[in-house]
Write an enzyme that holds these catalytic residues in place. Structure first.
Site, PDB file in Angstrom:
ATOM      1  N   GLY B 243       0.871  -1.331   0.027  1.00 43.73           N
ATOM      2  CA  GLY B 243      -0.101  -0.017  -0.081  1.00 43.73           C
ATOM      3  C   GLY B 243       0.916   1.159   0.061  1.00 43.73           C
ATOM      4  O   GLY B 243       2.081   1.245  -0.350  1.00 43.73           O
ATOM      5  N   SER B 244       0.457   2.328   0.530  1.00 42.34           N
ATOM      6  CA  SER B 244       1.001   3.682   0.607  1.00 42.34           C
ATOM      7  C   SER B 244       2.055   3.740   1.538  1.00 42.34           C
ATOM      8  O   SER B 244       2.127   2.841   2.607  1.00 42.34           O
ATOM      9  CB  SER B 244      -0.062   4.749   0.538  1.00 42.34           C
ATOM     10  N   GLY B 248       1.977   2.172   5.294  1.00 40.65           N
ATOM     11  CA  GLY B 248       3.214   1.296   5.802  1.00 40.65           C
ATOM     12  C   GLY B 248       3.898   1.698   7.081  1.00 40.65           C
ATOM     13  O   GLY B 248       4.053   1.116   8.103  1.00 40.65           O
ATOM     14  N   GLU B 265       5.931  -3.640   1.346  1.00 43.29           N
ATOM     15  CA  GLU B 265       5.929  -3.014  -0.179  1.00 43.29           C
ATOM     16  C   GLU B 265       5.094  -1.762  -0.292  1.00 43.29           C
ATOM     17  O   GLU B 265       3.926  -1.739  -0.470  1.00 43.29           O
ATOM     18  CB  GLU B 265       5.571  -4.277  -1.153  1.00 43.29           C
ATOM     19  N   CYS B 299       2.811  -0.189  -8.657  1.00 42.28           N
ATOM     20  CA  CYS B 299       3.853   0.451  -7.788  1.00 42.28           C
ATOM     21  C   CYS B 299       5.167   0.845  -8.557  1.00 42.28           C
ATOM     22  O   CYS B 299       5.729   1.581  -8.129  1.00 42.28           O
ATOM     23  CB  CYS B 299       4.071  -0.479  -6.621  1.00 42.28           C
TER      24      CYS B 299
END
Lengths: 70, 515
Positions: B243-244, B248, B265, B299
């Site tokens: 995610g963002s 994170g 990630e 991403c």
């Protein structure tokens, strides 16, 4: 009714106009296309807003919501 | 054209679906009912019943029970079950690929590619199931054996994002399963149906093999149910979060407070460097896929193109030519020939338009696109014209990741190291690439003074990683590595064993302790 403890996820889903309003205040509700985690209050505090300012945001968001319902 | 109703029927998606499963069993939950709509046409696809905290608790208890059994199943036997899951995904590849496209908005070819990635990681995991190895070391003490081995870890929490709604689950769960772990999957609230469909696809494999109930768990839940409490749950030793950077950081803090593990990630701000020694045609063709593929919502999407000033105009013209063609192929991603579908929702459209505005306010110049598309074919309101903007690397908007098809062109001059310095001068560190036929430039780029990203490619773009190499990045990308290489180790706990098979008790470092 929006309160300071509403999750950003619920805010985005149920009151989508709030995303634009908060963006103007420098609070991004959406990152990487997903709502950020946490509550409205937490998002505001992270950006340096105090209790008084959060109260104003909540009040204005509810006013906007009332206008949208008219 | 794909018949979506038939696709939903084939995948067992009903108008109203359960969102919680422990493998073969589904639970009629009492949480909020969420609706999933397609970004393609804005129509509701189906609804999902979400979990309450009580129902989450039941799943965790079932997962704990299952782990006690699953960890005793030999790894190659676990691998055989993952092999069968891969085969089940092969059977449903076309249908699941279509649903991925319809629910998320990526073009059908990419939807198929996503399911193929699930299959590939299953194949990888099958092989790995026979290669979970430790090492033997030399003990300084006579008649002692020193070694390391890996054991199953426990429950793995998997949080996935809408842009790869099912592949990231497969990356994690295939390796976790062969490692002897059990998983609890929280899918994106934007793409719950692909998760429900995947859980249904693997169900028969679990039945056929008597897999303990609770090894593969799915919990569709709001963040009030599957948020901080999920991360804080001490029964879950590892979280894999995609995610963002914002999510994170929050997750790392909450999980870190209890010294749990995270595999993060997060965001990227990926750049391609094009040097005067590049094959320009190849560079442009490859990079365009990186900038507009998945409508800029990977991403690994190329966010910046750093071009030597001596070839800048030539590269720019080639890009503009390619974008002109792309501009004719924006539309329903399930229609053959279309290359760019919608972004996920109106908020993503607004983020895109905001970035277009901000880059100009900071002094940048729009070279192409940047518009919101309306009219026939674009009724959902989620389509935009991919944008190219000339910019400076230090602009605030360039330093951020905008999850939409906007790419910034940045000039550099002089040596390739100048381009590398620009590339590295962002908070994120996921993927990077250089186009050059000069071996010195290429080797410098992948050297210790080169790219600071987790992924550094030569003569191919930043996106489209394959299963095999570890995937992940540095700095604000989070440092996690998943899906390939030795990523399996993250899902296991390491144990060092010293075995004394002699009759004496020598202490290490020669310490004397005679009683």
């Amino acid at each position: 009714m929006i309160d300071r403890n509403i999750t950003i996820e619920d805010l985005v889903d149920d009151y989508p106009f709030a995303v634009g309003y908060l963006s103007e205040k420098g609070i991004r509700c959406i990152k990487c296309g997903e709502p950020i985690w946490g509550t409205l209050k937490e998002a505001c505090i992270e950006k340096g807003f105090d209790d008084k300012q959060i109260e104003i945001f909540v009040k204005e968001l509810n006013e906007l919501n009332n206008l949208n319902q008219i | 054209m794909i018949d979506i109703q038939k696709t939903l029927q084939n995948l067992g998606i009903d108008p109203l679906n359960f969102g919680v499963s422990t493998g073969t069993e589904w639970f009629d939950t009492t949480g909020k009912i969420d609706s999933s709509s397609s970004p393609i046409d804005g129509k509701e696809i189906a609804q999902v019943k979400t979990a309450t905290l009580d129902e989450y608790e039941k799943v965790v208890q079932k997962a704990e029970e299952a782990f006690k059994k699953w960890r005793l199943v030999p790894a190659p036997v676990r691998g055989e079950i993952v092999r069968q899951i891969g085969n089940a995904l092969r059977t449903y590849k076309a249908d699941l690929g279509a649903l991925v496209s319809y629910e998320m908005g990526k073009v059908y070819q990419e939807g198929l590619g996503e399911v193929q990635e699930m299959i590939d990681i299953c194949d990888f995991a099958v092989g790995q199931s026979r290669l979970i190895n430790g090492i033997a070391l030399q003990s300084e003490r006579p008649l002692h054996r020193l070694s390391e081995q890996y054991h199953p870890l426990g429950i793995v929490g998997i949080v996935t994002s809408y842009n790869f709604p099912v592949a990231v689950w497969a990356w994690n769960s295939a390796l976790a399963a062969i490692a002897g772990d059990v998983v609890i999957w929280k899918p994106s609230s934007k793409t719950p149906l692909t998760a429900v469909a995947t859980q249904k696809i693997i169900r028969q494999v679990l039945i056929d093999n008597n897999v303990p109930e609770g090894v593969f768990n799915l919990v569709v839940g709001r963040s009030s149910v599957m948020g901080d409490n999920f991360l804080a749950d001490k029964r879950i030793p590892l979280f894999s979060i995609t995610g963002s950077t914002s999510v994170g950081k929050r997750a790392a803090e909450i999980v870190g407070r209890r010294l749990g593990r995270t595999l993060l990630e997060l965001g990227g701000n990926n750049a391609v460097i094009i040097t005067p020694n590049a094959d320009i045609q190849m560079a442009v063709m490859s990079t365009v896929f990186g900038t507009v593929g998945t409508a800029g919502q990977r991403c690994t999407t190329t966010r910046r193109v750093i071009i030597h000033d001596s070839i800048y105009d030539k590269v720019k013209d080639a890009f503009l030519g390619a974008y002109e063609k792309i501009g004719q192929k924006i539309g329903n991603p399930l229609t053959d020939g279309n290359l760019v579908g919608p972004v996920i929702d109106i908020h993503a459209v607004n983020a895109f338009l905001d970035a277009v505005k901000k880059v100009q306010e900071e002094g940048g110049k729009i070279l192409f696109g940047g518009q919101h598309l309306t009219g026939p074919g674009y009724e959902s309101g989620n389509y935009v014209v991919p944008c190219i903007a000339e910019a400076q690397n230090q602009y605030h908007i360039v330093q951020e990741e905008t999850f939409a098809p906007i790419v910034y062109f940045i000039k550099y001059s002089g040596d390739v190291q100048n381009a590398i310095d620009i590339q590295n001068d962002v908070p994120q560190g996921l993927s990077s690439a250089i186009f050059t036929l000069n071996v010195r430039e290429a080797e410098t780029f992948v050297s210790q003074t080169g790219s600071d990203c987790g992924i550094a490619n030569v003569n191919l773009g930043t996106s489209g990683a394959e299963i095999g190499g570890a995937f992940g990045g540095e700095k604000e990308t989070g440092g996690g590595r998943e899906s390939g290489s030795d990523a399996w180790k993250v899902y296991m706990r390491r144990q060092t064993n010293t075995i004394n098979y002699g009759a004496q008790l020598p202490l290490a470092q020669g310490i004397k302790f005679d009683i």
